[in-house]
Structures are given as C-alpha cells and as structure tokens.
Design a protein around this motif. Structure first.
Motif, PDB file in Angstrom:
ATOM      1  N   GLU A   4       1.024  -1.598   0.138  1.00 18.44           N
ATOM      2  CA  GLU A   4       0.069  -0.045   0.438  1.00 18.44           C
ATOM      3  C   GLU A   4       1.253   1.412   0.239  1.00 18.44           C
ATOM      4  O   GLU A   4       1.718   1.645   0.736  1.00 18.44           O
ATOM      5  CB  GLU A   4      -1.157   0.331   1.553  1.00 18.44           C
ATOM      6  CG  GLU A   4      -2.507   0.831   1.027  1.00 18.44           C
ATOM      7  CD  GLU A   4      -2.648   1.333   3.090  1.00 18.44           C
ATOM      8  OE1 GLU A   4      -2.226   1.915   3.213  1.00 18.44           O
ATOM      9  OE2 GLU A   4      -3.367   0.027   2.694  1.00 18.44           O
ATOM     10  N   TRP A   6       0.016   5.185  -0.867  1.00 19.39           N
ATOM     11  CA  TRP A   6      -0.646   6.647  -1.076  1.00 19.39           C
ATOM     12  C   TRP A   6       0.467   7.545  -1.245  1.00 19.39           C
ATOM     13  O   TRP A   6       1.011   8.232  -0.912  1.00 19.39           O
ATOM     14  CB  TRP A   6      -1.121   6.869   0.778  1.00 19.39           C
ATOM     15  CG  TRP A   6      -2.220   6.160   0.833  1.00 19.39           C
ATOM     16  CD1 TRP A   6      -1.734   5.098   1.928  1.00 19.39           C
ATOM     17  CD2 TRP A   6      -3.605   5.851  -0.403  1.00 19.39           C
ATOM     18  NE1 TRP A   6      -3.652   3.763   1.481  1.00 19.39           N
ATOM     19  CE2 TRP A   6      -4.326   4.725   0.859  1.00 19.39           C
ATOM     20  CE3 TRP A   6      -4.273   6.655  -0.531  1.00 19.39           C
ATOM     21  CZ2 TRP A   6      -5.168   4.363   0.728  1.00 19.39           C
ATOM     22  CZ3 TRP A   6      -5.581   6.351  -0.304  1.00 19.39           C
ATOM     23  CH2 TRP A   6      -6.131   5.218   0.151  1.00 19.39           C
ATOM     24  N   GLU A  19      -5.638  11.885  -1.653  1.00 21.30           N
ATOM     25  CA  GLU A  19      -4.504  10.928  -2.062  1.00 21.30           C
ATOM     26  C   GLU A  19      -5.219   9.420  -2.753  1.00 21.30           C
ATOM     27  O   GLU A  19      -6.422   9.975  -2.410  1.00 21.30           O
ATOM     28  CB  GLU A  19      -4.591  10.701  -0.906  1.00 21.30           C
ATOM     29  CG  GLU A  19      -3.941  12.124   0.275  1.00 21.30           C
ATOM     30  CD  GLU A  19      -3.246  11.517   1.955  1.00 21.30           C
ATOM     31  OE1 GLU A  19      -2.118  10.267   2.325  1.00 21.30           O
ATOM     32  OE2 GLU A  19      -4.251  11.062   2.720  1.00 21.30           O
ATOM     33  N   GLU A  21      -4.490   5.613  -3.981  1.00 19.63           N
ATOM     34  CA  GLU A  21      -3.256   5.041  -3.180  1.00 19.63           C
ATOM     35  C   GLU A  21      -2.628   3.805  -5.048  1.00 19.63           C
ATOM     36  O   GLU A  21      -3.779   3.899  -5.940  1.00 19.63           O
ATOM     37  CB  GLU A  21      -4.846   3.330  -2.593  1.00 19.63           C
ATOM     38  CG  GLU A  21      -3.507   2.313  -1.958  1.00 19.63           C
ATOM     39  CD  GLU A  21      -4.261   1.014  -1.722  1.00 19.63           C
ATOM     40  OE1 GLU A  21      -3.603   0.020  -0.691  1.00 19.63           O
ATOM     41  OE2 GLU A  21      -5.814   1.499  -1.312  1.00 19.63           O
TER      42      GLU A  21
END
Length: 428
Positions: A4, A6, A19, A21
C-alpha cells in the motif's frame, strides 16, 4: 501482496487533501489508482463504490478551481522549465543527452558501436561523474577548471579542443534547443489558454505579472495569439531597448477618462519579466535590445555563476521587481508552474515572502511534487502545505491545469465580426 502506497494529488492545509493509493502515472498524467480519499460514495444497494481515476481528478479540480476563483488582488506567475516541456521544450536531462550524443564518435562500419565517448572524456577531465546527468553541475566544473587552473586542451576525435570552446558548444546546444516554435494548435498551447483566462480580470485590479526562468518566446507568442499587450521592460521604439522604467508604464484610453476623473485602463495588458534572459535579447554596447535571430543571446546559462549573473542588468532589475511584488502585503498570490525549486536566489525570495508577508499565498502546479526525488526545498514546502491553507500544491500538468483553470468572465466578448466593404461587380 501489493504494497500500500499513498500519494498526494492535492494539499491545501491539514483538512483539505486528495490522496490516491498505488497510482500509476504516464508523463505526469494519472492512469490508474487502487483507492481514493476522501471518498465515501455508495451505490443504490448502499455498498461502497470503487473510486475511479475520474473521481480523483474531479475532486482535485473542484478544490483547486474553488481556490483560484477567489479575487486575489496581486496575481503573480512564475514558470520554470516544466512549463515549456508541455510544449516540447527540453528538460535538463534532455539537454544532457543531446550534448552527450554530439560528442560521441561512432564506428564507420557499425553505427551502433561507439568508438569514442567524448562527453565521458570531458567529464573525467573536470572531475565530474559521467553518470550524474546534471548539465548545470558539469558547466560549473568546466568554468571552475578554466578559472582556477587553466583553459586546458582535451583530445577529442584526434583533435585538441579547449575547455572554453566546449563550454561555448554546450551554450549553443542550450540556446538552439530552447528556441521553441509557436504551437500550431492553439488548443494545445497552455500559455495561451491560461493567459486568456487570467486577462479576464477587472482592469481596475493590478496587472497580471508573469515571471519566467525560461529563455523561449512562448509567452510572447501567446500574447500575440490573444491580441494582448505585453509590457516587458523594453521601449516602444526601435531598436527596442531595455529600461526598468517601462515596467512602471501602463496603457489607458484617454477618451472620456478625464470626464470620469479616473484612469480608463484598457483590457488585456500584462507584464512579462524574463529573469534569466531570452533567446531574442542581445547586448548592443552598454544597452540591451530585442533582436530577432540574436547571434549571442543574453541568457543566464545553467551553472553556479548564474547567481552572480543575476546581479547584472537587466537581470538585477527583473529580480528586484520579483522580490518587490512578493513583499506586497495586500492579498498576493504566486502561482508556480513547472518550477523545480532548485534556484537558490528564487527560493530565498519565496521563503522571505512566506515568512514575512502574512497576506502572501503560494500555489504550486507540478505533476511530480510528491515524488521522492524532488528538491529538498520542495519537500519542505510540502510539509508546510500540510499545516496551512496559505499553500496549495497540485499534481497536474500545465496543459491540463490551463484547461481546467476556472473562467473568470469579467469582460464582455470584444471579438467583432469581420466586415468586408469591398465593392463586388454587379450582375447585369
């Protein structure tokens, strides 16, 4: 399992961010995302909707459009190399590659075989790491070697070449490749698209002031395309000669202005300051003039000595006006487009404005501002942007930003239909 990660598309204070991902970009344009925040849309079955790239772009543009609809009194623009790259201008890396290619000698029998890598030889002579494709650093080391040691000769292609001649060749590569032609498609000319929208401001507001670090003539071409009047510090007589006093001039319509007892400023006027010179500036004795096809254009070339050059005229006058405008404590906005925050003298002026001018606001348009390899100064601005709404940072290309910049719509459309009064022969 995919890690992950961001990334910010927009920052404007602690509670106003966008934001995504695991984003994937192609030349600064967002192509795919895994998730988006903030985003809480639900379908008819009350299940969360998976956000799309369009959702992310729409949210980002909605926020920055709202920001730019505010009636900033003093609107300043600063453009760097990234702005010209949207119109096929060269990056610093591209200029390095062009120079590198020019100094390579290829085998006559095998075009893919390099017989001599001249640029690597030059780098070795001035103790520059060939793998570090920083043309500014290389030019600085070439100048330093000439100044502190000697104008040494290097053997290239079985010929002796002086460092000073190599420096001239590199300057010529920069000049040639920064002479960008006017885009044929006006809809894909972001300088023109943005300038046309900005010049819709009320004429009673201070004039838009453009400061550019680029040598090209793209703002001049944009001004011509939209029939705008550009005050650039040069005289209105020929040859056009520089004097800082011309920046204090404005253009008014005299008819009826005395009746109203006020200046009747005309529309579509802006100021252009070229902080690092231009491909069409040239020295003529002790004067600076505008000359088409200048043989020795007056430009601050990328190297450490550029900071010393900025203290000479006309660069000193341009820089002084940049600093003066940043200090105006009356609702001032600086919009940076394509500026990498790698110039110390420019950064110092912006830093002073952020620290000393409470009404100063900063907006940065850069498709890579949240990358790890950006300048340290830009990382510091990002840290501050997460704390204050005085700073806006947007992941957007110049072309897309110009297209989505909000229309102000203050002026009426003054484009009149063409009238043809030629006498046509009558038919008997």
């Amino acid at each position: 399992m995919e890690k992950e990660e961001w990334k910010y598309l927009l920052i404007n204070g602690k509670y106003k961010t966008v934001e995504v991902e695991n984003p994937i970009f192609d030349k600064g344009v967002l192509n795919s995302i895994k998730d988006l925040r903030p985003f809480n849309k639900k379908g008819e079955d009350d299940k969360p909707i998976v956000p799309t790239v369009q959702d992310a772009q729409s949210l980002k543009r909605e926020i920055y459009s709202s920001f730019f609809r505010k009636p900033f009194k003093n609107f300043l623009i600063l453009t760097g190399a990234g702005a010209s790259m949207d119109v096929k201008g060269p990056s610093m890396k591209a200029l390095w590659n062009l120079a590198d290619k020019q100094y390579k000698i290829f085998d006559l029998l095998d075009e893919d075989k390099i017989e001599e890598n001249g640029f690597e030889i030059i780098c070795k002579q001035v103790k520059h790491d060939y793998t570090d494709t920083n043309l500014e650093s290389l030019l600085s080391k070439i100048e330093g070697t000439i100044h502190f040691y000697a104008d040494i000769e290097i053997e290239l292609d079985k010929k002796k070449v002086k460092l000073s001649d190599i420096k001239k060749d590199l300057f010529e590569i920069i000049k040639t490749n920064c002479s960008i032609p006017c885009p044929e498609d006006a809809t894909k000319f972001p300088h023109k698209v943005l300038l046309e929208k900005l010049l819709q401001r009320k004429v009673t507001s201070p004039r838009i002031k453009v400061f550019t670090l680029n040598y090209d003539l793209l703002f001049e071409y944009a001004s011509e395309k939209i029939n705008a009047i550009m005050i650039d510090g040069f005289s209105f007589t020929f040859p056009r000669t520089f004097s800082g006093r011309y920046f204090d001039y404005d253009i008014v319509q005299r008819e009826n202005s005395k009746v109203q007892e006020e200046d009747n400023f005309i529309q579509r006027v802006f100021h252009l300051h070229k902080l690092h010179g231009s491909v069409n500036w040239e020295r003529n004795g002790d004067k600076t003039i505008i000359k088409e096809n200048a043989v020795k254009p007056l430009m601050v070339y990328p190297r450490e000595a550029k900071y010393e050059d900025s203290y000479d005229q006309p660069f000193f006058e341009m820089m002084a006006r940049f600093q003066r405008n940043l200090r105006i404590n009356n609702d001032t906005l600086l919009l940076c487009i394509g500026y990498s925050f790698n110039d110390k003298h420019i950064n110092s002026a912006i830093e002073e404005a952020l620290n000393q001018n409470p009404s100063f606001r900063l907006a940065i348009i850069d498709p890579g501002f949240d990358n790890n390899n950006v300048a340290t100064s830009l990382k510091e601005i990002k840290r501050l942007a997460l704390q204050t709404e005085r700073i806006l940072m947007v992941n957007e290309t110049f072309s897309d930003f110009a297209d989505y910049f909000p229309e102000i719509g203050t002026y009426e459309n003054n484009d009149l239909p063409t009238i043809n009064l030629r006498n046509e022969p009558t038919k008997d």
